[in-house]
Design a protein around this motif. Structure first.
Motif, PDB file in Angstrom:
ATOM      1  N   VAL A 109       0.837  -1.202   0.000  1.00  0.00           N
ATOM      2  CA  VAL A 109       0.000   0.000   0.000  1.00  0.00           C
ATOM      3  C   VAL A 109       0.873   1.254   0.000  1.00  0.00           C
ATOM      4  CG1 VAL A 109      -1.663   1.335   1.339  1.00  0.00           C
ATOM      5  CG2 VAL A 109      -2.016  -1.107   1.010  1.00  0.00           C
ATOM      6  N   LEU A 110       1.965   1.227   0.758  1.00  0.00           N
ATOM      7  CA  LEU A 110       2.896   2.354   0.743  1.00  0.00           C
ATOM      8  C   LEU A 110       3.386   2.613  -0.674  1.00  0.00           C
ATOM      9  CD1 LEU A 110       4.855   4.417   2.085  1.00  0.00           C
ATOM     10  CD2 LEU A 110       6.461   2.515   2.349  1.00  0.00           C
ATOM     11  N   HIS A 111       3.845   1.556  -1.353  1.00  0.00           N
ATOM     12  CA  HIS A 111       4.375   1.743  -2.696  1.00  0.00           C
ATOM     13  C   HIS A 111       3.289   2.200  -3.666  1.00  0.00           C
ATOM     14  CE1 HIS A 111       6.754   1.237  -6.301  1.00  0.00           C
ATOM     15  NE2 HIS A 111       5.750   0.554  -6.805  1.00  0.00           N
ATOM     16  N   LEU A 143      -5.604   1.453   5.137  1.00  0.00           N
ATOM     17  CA  LEU A 143      -5.117   0.112   4.825  1.00  0.00           C
ATOM     18  C   LEU A 143      -3.738  -0.124   5.411  1.00  0.00           C
ATOM     19  CD1 LEU A 143      -6.221  -0.230   1.094  1.00  0.00           C
ATOM     20  CD2 LEU A 143      -6.800  -1.837   2.916  1.00  0.00           C
ATOM     21  N   LYS A 144      -2.846   0.845   5.252  1.00  0.00           N
ATOM     22  CA  LYS A 144      -1.500   0.685   5.791  1.00  0.00           C
ATOM     23  C   LYS A 144      -1.536   0.565   7.311  1.00  0.00           C
ATOM     24  CE  LYS A 144       3.219   2.399   5.377  1.00  0.00           C
ATOM     25  NZ  LYS A 144       3.589   1.880   6.695  1.00  0.00           N
ATOM     26  N   ARG A 145      -2.412   1.329   7.941  1.00  0.00           N
ATOM     27  CA  ARG A 145      -2.540   1.248   9.397  1.00  0.00           C
ATOM     28  C   ARG A 145      -2.994  -0.142   9.828  1.00  0.00           C
ATOM     29  NH1 ARG A 145      -4.560   5.857  10.074  1.00  0.00           N
ATOM     30  NH2 ARG A 145      -6.751   5.313   9.742  1.00  0.00           N
ATOM     31  N   ALA A 146      -3.870  -0.765   9.049  1.00  0.00           N
ATOM     32  CA  ALA A 146      -4.334  -2.119   9.384  1.00  0.00           C
ATOM     33  C   ALA A 146      -3.172  -3.112   9.296  1.00  0.00           C
ATOM     34  CB  ALA A 146      -5.470  -2.532   8.452  1.00  0.00           C
ATOM     35  N   GLY A 147      -2.359  -3.002   8.238  1.00  0.00           N
ATOM     36  CA  GLY A 147      -1.192  -3.879   8.131  1.00  0.00           C
ATOM     37  C   GLY A 147      -0.202  -3.635   9.243  1.00  0.00           C
ATOM     38  N   ALA A 188     -11.276  -3.397   6.293  1.00  0.00           N
ATOM     39  CA  ALA A 188     -10.339  -2.880   5.290  1.00  0.00           C
ATOM     40  C   ALA A 188     -10.563  -3.464   3.904  1.00  0.00           C
ATOM     41  CB  ALA A 188      -8.906  -3.161   5.737  1.00  0.00           C
ATOM     42  N   VAL A 189     -11.281  -4.580   3.798  1.00  0.00           N
ATOM     43  CA  VAL A 189     -11.446  -5.242   2.504  1.00  0.00           C
ATOM     44  C   VAL A 189     -12.093  -4.333   1.461  1.00  0.00           C
ATOM     45  CG1 VAL A 189     -12.605  -7.138   1.294  1.00  0.00           C
ATOM     46  CG2 VAL A 189     -11.398  -7.575   3.440  1.00  0.00           C
ATOM     47  N   PRO A 190     -13.205  -3.637   1.772  1.00  0.00           N
ATOM     48  CA  PRO A 190     -13.780  -2.750   0.743  1.00  0.00           C
ATOM     49  C   PRO A 190     -12.814  -1.659   0.281  1.00  0.00           C
ATOM     50  CG  PRO A 190     -15.341  -3.092   2.541  1.00  0.00           C
ATOM     51  CD  PRO A 190     -14.031  -3.661   2.985  1.00  0.00           C
TER      52      PRO A 190
END
Length: 434
Positions: A109-111, A143-147, A188-190
Motif C-alpha cells: 500500500v505504501l508503494h 489500509l497501511k494502518r491495518a497492516g 479494510a477489505v472494501p
C-alpha cells in the motif's frame, strides 16, 4: 552548430528507498553506455553476523530494512531451523504467514499510493496528489494502518518486530487480540477492493519485456513463507539448491552485487513473477478480480505491476482474515531449537520478491558464514535492460524529461536500494549530436 556535450544530474532518486544513480552516454539516437550506479555505502550485515549466535539472526537481519523487516526475519529463522534440523508445527507456520501478510499489506500500500500512483496521475509526490485525490490517500492510510497494526500486535511492534524467534514466537496472540484484528481487517477489505479498481483504471504505457520470472511456488497456496524456487522457463529446485542455479557478481560501478542465472542472464523477482507462476493458486474470487482489472494470467508490462500489487493486498487481507477466523490460542509459542553444526537455507517472498538466506553454523550455534541475497540486487540486471530500452525509446526527449522517464521506469520495481547494498543521480553524456 552541433550540440555540445550535455550533462544532467538529478541528485536524488525520489520515491524509492535508498540512494543511487544512472550514468548515460548517448551518441545521437544510440545508447553507447549505461551504468546503474548504487553508491549507498555497503552495510556489511553478512560480516556483522559472523561469530554471533544463531538466535540473534532474526533481530539483526530485521535491521536491514525498515519497510520489510518481517521478510528478513522469516528467511533467517527458516534457515536456522533447517541448519538445526527442526521442523515447525503447523500452528506456528500459519502464524508466520499471518505476520507476513501484515507486511505485504503495509509495504504494497505504501508503494502503490505514496510512491507509484503519483507517476500515473501527474504529481511530484503524494502530498500534492492528496489535494486532488484525497479519498485515494485516506483509504491507503487506513489500509497501511491495518497492516501495521497486525505486525505490531503479533510481532511486538510494526518496525523491526521483536516477537519473532528461532523456533517460533516469544508469545502468541490472545483471543481478544485476534478478534480485534479480525474486525479491523474485515473493515479494510472494501478499501482494498476500491484501491484495486482505482489503479486498474490508470493510464499505462504500452511496454512489455520478455522476463524470465523467478519466484517461490507451492502446491497448496500462493507462496509467501515457503515453497520451491521456480522459473517461467520450466525448471524448479529446492531452496538449498539456490547456489546451483544462481550466482552473484560484482560490477565496478555499484556497491551492490548483481545476480544472474548461471550460464544465462538476468531474471525478475517480485509481484509479476509471483503472479505469473502462481496464478492458479489465487482464490477463485481473486482470479476473477484480476480479469476484471484487465490482467491476464501473465503480466509482462512493468507499469501494470501496480495492479498486481493491489491484487496481492487483497490476497494478504483474505489470508489474514482466514487465519484469524480459525485461530485457537493455547498452543506453545515456540519449539526448542538446540544448536548444532550445519548449513541452513531459507527463502521467502518479500513484497519486492524472493529473499534468500544461507548460514553455516558451528557446533555451539555461532554463525561461521552468512549469505543474504535480497530482491533488489536480483532485479538490478532486469532494471538495467528495461532502462536501456526506455532510454532508446525516449532518447530525443530533453534531458530533464528523459531523467523523469528513467525514474518512473525504476519505480515500477519498487526497489529497496539500502537492502541491495549488503537509484537517482542521473548523468547524461550526449557527446556531439548531429
Amino acid at each position: 552548430m552541433p550540440d555540445k556535450k550535455r550533462t544532467v544530474q538529478v541528485d536524488f532518486m525520489t520515491r524509492v528507498e535508498g540512494e543511487g544513480g544512472l550514468f548515460l552516454k548517448l551518441r545521437g539516437p544510440e545508447v553507447e553506455e549505461m551504468q546503474l550506479r548504487i553508491f549507498e555505502p555497503p552495510r556489511f550485515f553478512e560480516a556483522l553476523l559472523r561469530g554471533r549466535q544463531f538466535t540473534e539472526a532474526p533481530d539483526i537481519t530485521a535491521r536491514i530494512c525498515g519497510i520489510c523487516p518481517v521478510a528478513y526475519q522469516m528467511s533467517a529463522v527458516a534457515a536456522m531451523e533447517m541448519a538445526c534440523g527442526v521442523a515447525m508445527p503447523a500452528h506456528l507456520r500459519t502464524l508466520r504467514r499471518l505476520l507476513y501478510c501484515g507486511e505485504w499489506i503495509s509495504s504494497h500500500v505504501l508503494h502503490i499510493s505514496m510512491l507509484h500512483a503519483p507517476d500515473f496521475l501527474g504529481y511530484p509526490d503524494a502530498v500534492a496528489m492528496a489535494r486532488d485525490h484525497r479519498p485515494l490517500v485516506e483509504d491507503a492510510l487506513t489500509l497501511k494502518r491495518a497492516g501495521n497494526h497486525l505486525m505490531s500486535v503479533l510481532g511486538g511492534r510494526e518496525i523491526h518486530p521483536v516477537n519473532v524467534r528461532v523456533g517460533g514466537f516469544y508469545r502468541l496472540l490472545t483471543r481478544d487480540e485476534a478478534t480485534g484484528l479480525l474486525g479491523e481487517l474485515e473493515a479494510a477489505v472494501p478499501l482494498a477492493e476500491r484501491l484495486l479498481e482505482r489503479v486498474a483504471g490508470l493510464p499505462f504505457p504500452e511496454w512489455e519485456l520478455d522476463y524470465e520470472f523467478v519466484a517461490l511456488t507451492h502446491p497448496e497456496e500462493y507462496p509467501i513463507t515457503e515453497g520451491r524456487i521456480a522459473s517461467s522457463r520450466g525448471w524448479d529446485l529446492a531452496v538449498p539448491d539456490f547456489d546451483q542455479r544462481f550466482e552473484e557478481f560484482q560490477v565496478p560501478q555499484s556497491h551492490a552485487l548483481h545476480a544472474r542465472i548461471k550460464g544465462g542472464g538476468p531474471y525478475l523477482v517480485g509481484p509479476l513473477a509471483r503472479y505469473a507462476l502462481n496464478f492458479e493458486r489465487l482464490p477463485a474470487d481473486l482470479r476473477q478480480a484480476a480479469r476484471e482489472a484487465g490482467l491476464g494470467p501473465v503480466v509482462r508490462n512493468p507499469y501494470r505491476s501496480i495492479v498486481v500489487r493491489a491484487l496481492e493486498v487483497l490476497l494478504a487481507l483474505g489470508e489474514a482474515i482466514r487465519i484469524l477466523k480459525n485461530y485457537e490460542p493455547g498452543a506453545e509459542p515456540a519449539v526448542p531449537v538446540p544448536p548444532r553444526a550445519g548449513v541452513g537455507h531459507g527463502a521467502t517472498e518479500a513484497p519486492r520478491g524472493l529473499l534468500y538466506h544461507r548460514y553455516r553454523l558451528e557446533p555451539d550455534g555461532s554463525i561461521a558464514d552468512a549469505c543474504i541475497v535480497p530482491p533488489t540486487s536480483q532485479n538490478q540486471g532486469v532494471m538495467e535492460l528495461d532502462l536501456r530500452g526506455q532510454v532508446a525509446a525516449n532518447v530525443r526527449l530533453p534531458d530533464a524529461e528523459l531523467g523523469q522517464a528513467c525514474e518512473r521506469a525504476v519505480r515500477n520495481y519498487d526497489p529497496c536500494i539500502s537492502c541491495a547494498t549488503h537509484f537517482l543521480k542521473l548523468t547524461i553524456d550526449r557527446g556531439e549530436e548531429p
